[in-house]
Design a protein around this motif. Structure first.
Motif, PDB file in Angstrom:
ATOM      1  N   TYR A  11       0.825  -1.220   0.000  1.00 54.50           N
ATOM      2  CA  TYR A  11       0.000   0.000   0.000  1.00 54.50           C
ATOM      3  C   TYR A  11       0.853   1.263   0.000  1.00 54.50           C
ATOM      4  CZ  TYR A  11      -4.569  -2.126   0.674  1.00 54.50           C
ATOM      5  OH  TYR A  11      -5.730  -2.821   0.491  1.00 54.50           O
ATOM      6  N   ALA A  12       1.842   1.313   0.901  1.00 56.98           N
ATOM      7  CA  ALA A  12       2.614   2.548   1.043  1.00 56.98           C
ATOM      8  C   ALA A  12       3.285   2.894  -0.289  1.00 56.98           C
ATOM      9  CB  ALA A  12       3.645   2.390   2.157  1.00 56.98           C
ATOM     10  N   ASP A  31      10.409  -4.393  -5.716  1.00 62.50           N
ATOM     11  CA  ASP A  31      10.007  -5.162  -4.536  1.00 62.50           C
ATOM     12  C   ASP A  31      10.813  -6.449  -4.520  1.00 62.50           C
ATOM     13  OD1 ASP A  31       8.518  -6.853  -2.562  1.00 62.50           O
ATOM     14  OD2 ASP A  31       7.158  -5.126  -2.584  1.00 62.50           O
ATOM     15  N   ARG A  32      11.258  -6.839  -3.345  1.00 64.46           N
ATOM     16  CA  ARG A  32      12.081  -8.057  -3.278  1.00 64.46           C
ATOM     17  C   ARG A  32      11.242  -9.311  -3.508  1.00 64.46           C
ATOM     18  NH1 ARG A  32      11.693 -10.407   1.854  1.00 64.46           N
ATOM     19  NH2 ARG A  32      10.678  -9.037   3.350  1.00 64.46           N
ATOM     20  N   ASN A  39       1.722  -7.279   1.799  1.00 68.82           N
ATOM     21  CA  ASN A  39       1.055  -8.295   2.616  1.00 68.82           C
ATOM     22  C   ASN A  39      -0.415  -8.452   2.286  1.00 68.82           C
ATOM     23  OD1 ASN A  39       3.343  -9.043   3.936  1.00 68.82           O
ATOM     24  ND2 ASN A  39       3.066  -7.578   5.607  1.00 68.82           N
ATOM     25  N   PRO A  56      -5.566 -13.171   6.572  1.00 71.78           N
ATOM     26  CA  PRO A  56      -6.821 -12.523   6.181  1.00 71.78           C
ATOM     27  C   PRO A  56      -6.742 -11.009   6.200  1.00 71.78           C
ATOM     28  CG  PRO A  56      -6.922 -13.299   8.452  1.00 71.78           C
ATOM     29  CD  PRO A  56      -5.663 -13.857   7.876  1.00 71.78           C
ATOM     30  N   HIS A  57      -7.159 -10.387   5.122  1.00 69.26           N
ATOM     31  CA  HIS A  57      -7.191  -8.923   5.024  1.00 69.26           C
ATOM     32  C   HIS A  57      -8.610  -8.451   4.753  1.00 69.26           C
ATOM     33  CE1 HIS A  57      -2.894  -9.197   5.124  1.00 69.26           C
ATOM     34  NE2 HIS A  57      -2.814  -7.878   5.167  1.00 69.26           N
ATOM     35  N   ILE A  58      -9.149  -7.694   5.696  1.00 70.56           N
ATOM     36  CA  ILE A  58     -10.503  -7.164   5.564  1.00 70.56           C
ATOM     37  C   ILE A  58     -10.409  -5.651   5.554  1.00 70.56           C
ATOM     38  CG2 ILE A  58     -12.783  -7.001   6.665  1.00 70.56           C
ATOM     39  CD1 ILE A  58     -10.781  -9.884   7.740  1.00 70.56           C
ATOM     40  N   PHE A 215      16.394  -3.883  -2.597  1.00 70.58           N
ATOM     41  CA  PHE A 215      16.913  -2.519  -2.572  1.00 70.58           C
ATOM     42  C   PHE A 215      18.432  -2.516  -2.351  1.00 70.58           C
ATOM     43  CE2 PHE A 215      17.704   1.277   0.260  1.00 70.58           C
ATOM     44  CZ  PHE A 215      17.743   2.204  -0.768  1.00 70.58           C
ATOM     45  N   GLU A 216      18.877  -3.354  -1.419  1.00 72.82           N
ATOM     46  CA  GLU A 216      20.298  -3.395  -1.069  1.00 72.82           C
ATOM     47  C   GLU A 216      21.163  -3.675  -2.304  1.00 72.82           C
ATOM     48  OE1 GLU A 216      17.832  -5.021   0.520  1.00 72.82           O
ATOM     49  OE2 GLU A 216      17.786  -3.722   2.287  1.00 72.82           O
ATOM     50  N   ARG A 337       3.954   0.617   7.321  1.00 72.79           N
ATOM     51  CA  ARG A 337       3.902  -0.094   8.603  1.00 72.79           C
ATOM     52  C   ARG A 337       5.291  -0.486   9.095  1.00 72.79           C
ATOM     53  NH1 ARG A 337      -0.632  -4.144  10.866  1.00 72.79           N
ATOM     54  NH2 ARG A 337       0.502  -6.089  10.956  1.00 72.79           N
ATOM     55  N   TYR A 344      -0.234  -0.177  11.832  1.00 76.01           N
ATOM     56  CA  TYR A 344      -1.208   0.447  10.942  1.00 76.01           C
ATOM     57  C   TYR A 344      -2.133  -0.583  10.301  1.00 76.01           C
ATOM     58  CZ  TYR A 344       0.909   5.142  10.117  1.00 76.01           C
ATOM     59  OH  TYR A 344       1.352   6.422  10.196  1.00 76.01           O
ATOM     60  N   MET A 346      -4.717  -1.175   6.894  1.00 74.35           N
ATOM     61  CA  MET A 346      -4.506  -0.796   5.488  1.00 74.35           C
ATOM     62  C   MET A 346      -4.914   0.651   5.219  1.00 74.35           C
ATOM     63  SD  MET A 346      -5.676  -4.227   3.429  1.00 74.35           S
ATOM     64  CE  MET A 346      -7.131  -4.692   4.345  1.00 74.35           C
TER      65      MET A 346
HETATM   66  P1  FAD Z   1       3.889  -4.132   3.224  1.00 74.38           P
HETATM   67  O1  FAD Z   1       2.583  -4.615   2.734  1.00 74.38           O
HETATM   68  O2  FAD Z   1       4.680  -4.989   4.172  1.00 74.38           O
HETATM   69  O3  FAD Z   1       4.784  -3.798   1.949  1.00 74.38           O
HETATM   70  C1  FAD Z   1       6.166  -3.553   2.039  1.00 74.38           C
HETATM   71  C2  FAD Z   1       6.806  -4.157   0.809  1.00 74.38           C
HETATM   72  O4  FAD Z   1       8.185  -3.760   0.767  1.00 74.38           O
HETATM   73  C3  FAD Z   1       6.784  -5.677   0.827  1.00 74.38           C
HETATM   74  O5  FAD Z   1       6.134  -6.163  -0.331  1.00 74.38           O
HETATM   75  C4  FAD Z   1       8.257  -6.057   0.877  1.00 74.38           C
HETATM   76  O6  FAD Z   1       8.549  -7.212   0.102  1.00 74.38           O
HETATM   77  C5  FAD Z   1       8.943  -4.840   0.304  1.00 74.38           C
HETATM   78  N1  FAD Z   1      10.310  -4.662   0.797  1.00 74.38           N
HETATM   79  C6  FAD Z   1      10.698  -4.593   2.093  1.00 74.38           C
HETATM   80  N2  FAD Z   1      12.033  -4.428   2.161  1.00 74.38           N
HETATM   81  C7  FAD Z   1      12.487  -4.390   0.890  1.00 74.38           C
HETATM   82  C8  FAD Z   1      13.783  -4.254   0.310  1.00 74.38           C
HETATM   83  N3  FAD Z   1      14.864  -4.093   1.078  1.00 74.38           N
HETATM   84  N4  FAD Z   1      13.907  -4.277  -1.043  1.00 74.38           N
HETATM   85  C9  FAD Z   1      12.798  -4.436  -1.825  1.00 74.38           C
HETATM   86  N5  FAD Z   1      11.552  -4.566  -1.326  1.00 74.38           N
HETATM   87  C10 FAD Z   1      11.400  -4.547   0.011  1.00 74.38           C
HETATM   88  N6  FAD Z   1      -5.000  -4.396   7.745  1.00 74.38           N
HETATM   89  C11 FAD Z   1      -6.330  -4.115   7.647  1.00 74.38           C
HETATM   90  O7  FAD Z   1      -6.708  -2.952   7.411  1.00 74.38           O
HETATM   91  N7  FAD Z   1      -7.264  -5.128   7.748  1.00 74.38           N
HETATM   92  C12 FAD Z   1      -6.918  -6.412   7.973  1.00 74.38           C
HETATM   93  O8  FAD Z   1      -7.782  -7.295   8.074  1.00 74.38           O
HETATM   94  C13 FAD Z   1      -5.541  -6.725   8.108  1.00 74.38           C
HETATM   95  N8  FAD Z   1      -5.144  -7.991   8.358  1.00 74.38           N
HETATM   96  C14 FAD Z   1      -3.818  -8.278   8.464  1.00 74.38           C
HETATM   97  C15 FAD Z   1      -3.443  -9.599   8.723  1.00 74.38           C
HETATM   98  C16 FAD Z   1      -2.105  -9.925   8.834  1.00 74.38           C
HETATM   99  C17 FAD Z   1      -1.719 -11.356   9.116  1.00 74.38           C
HETATM  100  C18 FAD Z   1      -1.104  -8.914   8.687  1.00 74.38           C
HETATM  101  C19 FAD Z   1       0.352  -9.261   8.817  1.00 74.38           C
HETATM  102  C20 FAD Z   1      -1.470  -7.606   8.450  1.00 74.38           C
HETATM  103  C21 FAD Z   1      -2.829  -7.263   8.341  1.00 74.38           C
HETATM  104  N9  FAD Z   1      -3.238  -5.951   8.072  1.00 74.38           N
HETATM  105  C22 FAD Z   1      -4.578  -5.664   7.977  1.00 74.38           C
HETATM  106  C23 FAD Z   1      -2.254  -4.850   7.945  1.00 74.38           C
HETATM  107  C24 FAD Z   1      -1.843  -4.613   6.479  1.00 74.38           C
HETATM  108  O9  FAD Z   1      -1.262  -5.780   5.957  1.00 74.38           O
HETATM  109  C25 FAD Z   1      -0.818  -3.475   6.431  1.00 74.38           C
HETATM  110  O10 FAD Z   1      -1.320  -2.306   7.046  1.00 74.38           O
HETATM  111  C26 FAD Z   1      -0.396  -3.081   5.018  1.00 74.38           C
HETATM  112  O11 FAD Z   1      -0.333  -4.163   4.133  1.00 74.38           O
HETATM  113  C27 FAD Z   1       0.965  -2.424   5.112  1.00 74.38           C
HETATM  114  O12 FAD Z   1       1.361  -1.919   3.860  1.00 74.38           O
HETATM  115  P2  FAD Z   1       2.872  -1.423   3.662  1.00 74.38           P
HETATM  116  O13 FAD Z   1       2.994  -0.996   2.266  1.00 74.38           O
HETATM  117  O14 FAD Z   1       3.231  -0.471   4.738  1.00 74.38           O
HETATM  118  O15 FAD Z   1       3.774  -2.721   3.967  1.00 74.38           O
END
Ligand code: FAD
Ligand code: UDP
Length: 362
Positions: A11-12, A31-32, A39, A56-58, A215-216, A337, A344, A346
């Motif tokens: 998402y970010a 993305d790695r 997620n 599960p993501h809702i 990234f590294e 996150r 956080y 989603m």
């Molecule tokens: P991420 O989704 O973690 O994305 C970060 C990305 O960066 C990853 O794809 C990773 O591979 C990549 N990355 C990291 N380091 C590197 C690197 N060095 N080089 C290249 N790529 C890299 N939220 C809700 O609102 N409702 C829900 O029901 C819910 N359920 C969840 C259930 C679980 C089990 C989990 C773990 C989380 C849940 N969440 C839920 C939270 C939600 O998953 C997160 O808020 C959201 O996906 C975070 O997005 P992000 O982009 O910050 O991080």
């Protein structure tokens, strides 16, 4: 600023990438992992059931602005999540509501009666600092021990007294009979899944995505004016001050051929039994019709991919030290996150990403 490198296609990263691309910047996303959506990634399993690979993501939010933003990239299926908690072999509505109390204690309380029951049961705490304080203060020791204590120990490897209040405060306590997990204004699932929504978000002539790239391995190679980093913040700085704890999970996916419906609700929590915390049956979430069904069990663990920041004072103090380094990196924005070390949901990540993009563009 013309060229932007985005690290992470969750998402970010995807929201910032899209905002920068719409504003005319050239965006390169790495993305790695070998897929987009972070997620929130979903896919059809070998049996054709749409499952969430990382649990599960809702989607739920009170922010119309965020729901409308994502609605540019997907249609929705209304869905209200429900959960049961298993205590001594019986399934009770969770979060705790009036029906939970009546069924558990064989009572016939009305709303006022339920409020009075909890007032009697609670152990007032002041101040409320930890997750133990939160639960004891609202429902008292018996319900704490039945529904919260062991689940929390399993999920985090920590006692509730070792976690900040915000963790258990995610779970409300109700005196009515509302058994929805969330009460947000907007609760829905992307009609064709999360991954399709991310594909639409990243489908822009100014965006190039490269998967399976760490990234590294490329950090010195890319000519860029700015970097958006959404991975773990301690990794970015080579763990200079030591590792920030992130809780991980092992997901055990299973397909049950010929089983139309495995359980009564989307998720069933097992606070006191098994090494897993919960079982989710995806067809509840997605509304998919299929002869069989697919479920996932979540086994918490310390090692593995980082999924949860661990909300404790000492971890937040360590994060602050990394955050100081981050502030000094003028050409890098840390968002998400893992990069902001915040528990956080989603919608909150979408909000943080939109704010980050706005700061960069205006
Ligand atoms: P991420 O989704 O973690 O994305 C970060 C990305 O960066 C990853 O794809 C990773 O591979 C990549 N990355 C990291 N380091 C590197 C690197 N060095 N080089 C290249 N790529 C890299 N939220 C809700 O609102 N409702 C829900 O029901 C819910 N359920 C969840 C259930 C679980 C089990 C989990 C773990 C989380 C849940 N969440 C839920 C939270 C939600 O998953 C997160 O808020 C959201 O996906 C975070 O997005 P992000 O982009 O910050 O991080
Ligand atoms: N929790 C609990 N028992 C449950 C469900 C949740 O004790 O049956 C506690 C536990 O500490 C958990 C926290 O409440 O980590 C937040 O739960 P939530 O379902 O919001 O967690 P997530 O979906 O983010 O894993």
């Amino acid at each position: 600023m013309k060229n932007v490198l985005v690290v992470g296609a969750g998402y970010a990263g995807s929201v910032v990438a899209r905002e920068m691309a719409d504003a005319g910047r050239r965006v390169f996303v790495v993305d790695r992992r070998h897929h987009i959506a972070g997620n929130a990634y979903d896919e059809h399993d070998a049996h054709g059931v749409l499952v969430h690979r990382y649990g599960p993501h809702i989607f739920h939010t009170n922010a119309a602005r965020i729901f409308e933003y994502l609605s540019r990239f997907t249609d929705w299926r209304p869905y209200e999540h429900r959960v049961r908690g298993i205590v001594n072999g019986r399934a009770y509505p969770f979060p705790i509501n009036r029906d939970t109390l009546n069924q558990l204690y064989d009572l016939d309380l009305d709303e006022e009666g339920a409020a009075g029951f909890l007032e009697q049961a609670r152990e007032p705490r002041d101040p409320v600092r930890t997750s133990e304080d939160v639960v004891l203060n609202s429902v008292g020791r018996d319900l704490y021990e039945k529904f919260f204590l062991n689940y929390t120990r399993k999920q985090w490897g920590l006692d509730p007294s070792e976690l900040k209040a915000g963790v258990a405060a995610r779970i409300p306590v109700r005196t009515n009979t509302d058994d929805r997990y969330f009460t947000d204004t907007f609760q829905a699932m992307p009609l064709h899944g999360y991954t399709r929504m991310f594909e639409a978000m990243l489908a822009h002539p100014n965006i190039t995505v490269e998967l399976g790239v760490h990234f590294e391995d490329v950090r010195g190679d890319f000519k860029r004016d700015h970097t958006i980093y959404t991975g773990p913040i301690d990794a970015y700085f080579g763990y200079r001050f030591g590792r920030l704890p992130y809780r991980s999970l092992r997901f055990e996916h299973e397909h049950l051929p010929g089983v139309h419906r495995y359980q009564e609700t989307g998720t069933v929590n097992y606070p006191n039994d098994h090494d897993y915390t919960r079982i989710t049956e995806f067809k509840h979430l997605t509304g998919q019709q299929h002869r069989g069904t697919s479920i996932v069990r979540e086994y918490p663990q310390a090692e593995g991919d980082p999924y949860y920041p661990v909300p404790r004072e000492e971890n937040e103090a360590l994060f602050k030290r990394y955050e100081e380094l981050a502030k000094a990196e003028r050409d890098v924005t840390f968002v998400g996150r893992l990069a902001q070390y915040r528990y956080y949901n989603m919608d909150q990540v979408v909000g943080a990403a939109l704010a980050a993009a706005r700061r960069l563009l205006y």
